[in-house]
Design a protein around this motif. Structure first.
Motif, mmCIF file in Angstrom:
data_model
loop_
_atom_site.group_PDB
_atom_site.id
_atom_site.type_symbol
_atom_site.label_atom_id
_atom_site.label_comp_id
_atom_site.label_asym_id
_atom_site.label_seq_id
_atom_site.Cartn_x
_atom_site.Cartn_y
_atom_site.Cartn_z
ATOM 1 N N PRO A 63 0.816 -1.212 0.000
ATOM 2 C CA PRO A 63 0.000 0.000 0.000
ATOM 3 C C PRO A 63 0.856 1.272 0.000
ATOM 4 N N ILE A 64 0.355 2.254 -0.722
ATOM 5 C CA ILE A 64 1.022 3.551 -0.793
ATOM 6 C C ILE A 64 0.487 4.428 0.334
ATOM 7 N N ALA A 65 1.380 5.047 1.073
ATOM 8 C CA ALA A 65 0.972 5.987 2.108
ATOM 9 C C ALA A 65 0.399 7.228 1.442
ATOM 10 N N THR A 66 -0.671 7.745 2.010
ATOM 11 C CA THR A 66 -1.284 8.951 1.457
ATOM 12 C C THR A 66 -1.466 9.973 2.568
ATOM 13 N N PRO A 68 -1.657 14.650 3.234
ATOM 14 C CA PRO A 68 -1.332 15.958 2.670
ATOM 15 C C PRO A 68 0.171 16.131 2.462
ATOM 16 N N GLY A 69 0.505 17.055 1.587
ATOM 17 C CA GLY A 69 1.914 17.342 1.326
ATOM 18 C C GLY A 69 2.402 16.666 0.062
ATOM 19 N N VAL A 70 3.691 16.713 -0.134
ATOM 20 C CA VAL A 70 4.310 16.133 -1.329
ATOM 21 C C VAL A 70 5.223 14.984 -0.915
ATOM 22 N N ALA A 71 5.547 14.148 -1.900
ATOM 23 C CA ALA A 71 6.483 13.050 -1.639
ATOM 24 C C ALA A 71 7.801 13.646 -1.141
ATOM 25 N N PRO A 72 8.449 13.001 -0.179
ATOM 26 C CA PRO A 72 9.639 13.586 0.452
ATOM 27 C C PRO A 72 10.942 13.372 -0.323
ATOM 28 N N PHE A 73 10.891 13.606 -1.630
ATOM 29 C CA PHE A 73 12.092 13.535 -2.449
ATOM 30 C C PHE A 73 11.850 14.353 -3.707
ATOM 31 N N THR A 74 12.914 14.668 -4.411
ATOM 32 C CA THR A 74 12.789 15.320 -5.710
ATOM 33 C C THR A 74 13.607 14.545 -6.729
ATOM 34 N N LEU A 75 13.239 14.725 -7.979
ATOM 35 C CA LEU A 75 14.017 14.230 -9.100
ATOM 36 C C LEU A 75 14.669 15.463 -9.702
ATOM 37 N N ALA A 76 15.840 15.318 -10.276
ATOM 38 C CA ALA A 76 16.522 16.492 -10.813
ATOM 39 C C ALA A 76 16.962 16.265 -12.250
ATOM 40 N N HIS A 77 16.881 17.336 -13.016
ATOM 41 C CA HIS A 77 17.367 17.375 -14.393
ATOM 42 C C HIS A 77 18.364 18.525 -14.436
#
Length: 138
Positions: A63-66, A68-77
């Motif tokens: 199961p995916i945790a749901t 408020p807020g955003v996923a605690p990581f970023t992807l970078a280009h």
């Protein structure tokens, strides 16, 4: 264990919308597609971005945790110049990205901005003039 990441997998709510954003909007080429399941895109030397339908992801991973807020990581280009940062952010906006934060100079000497894909995953577009920034450029 070797220091290596081979796949980055994003669980997506609407595979068609995510494919349209990344492939049609950003112009990235799929390397493998399984309808209603997964789209895999080669994004670097020995690195694949996998867009996995949420139900299939949860069936295998759990199961995916749901909440408020955003996923605690970023992807970078990362790109070579500040002008390229602006150009990539414009391309993402044209593809339908949420323009989370406009590009701006950073205290550490770089120039970055952020956008969100259809599922809200945050992408940083960065010009990092330091040694670590140069290491990740093609």
């Amino acid at each position: 264990m070797d220091q290596r990441i081979s796949f980055v997998t994003l669980a997506v709510a609407d595979l068609g919308a995510s494919r349209a954003f990344y492939c049609d909007g950003l112009g990235w080429e799929p390397a493998l597609e399984v309808p209603d399941d997964v789209v895999m895109i080669g994004v670097g030397e020995r690195l694949v971005l996998s867009l996995w339908a949420r139900a299939a992801f949860e069936a295998e991973v759990g199961p995916i945790a749901t909440g408020p807020g955003v996923a605690p990581f970023t992807l970078a280009h990362n790109v070579a110049t500040p002008a390229e940062v602006d150009a990539v952010l414009a391309t993402a906006r044209a593809a339908g990205a949420d323009p989370v934060q406009p590009a701006q100079p950073r205290a550490w000497g770089g120039y970055t901005g952020y956008f969100a894909d259809p599922d809200g995953y945050r992408w940083e577009v960065a010009h990092n003039p330091g040694p670590i920034g140069l290491k990740v450029l093609p």
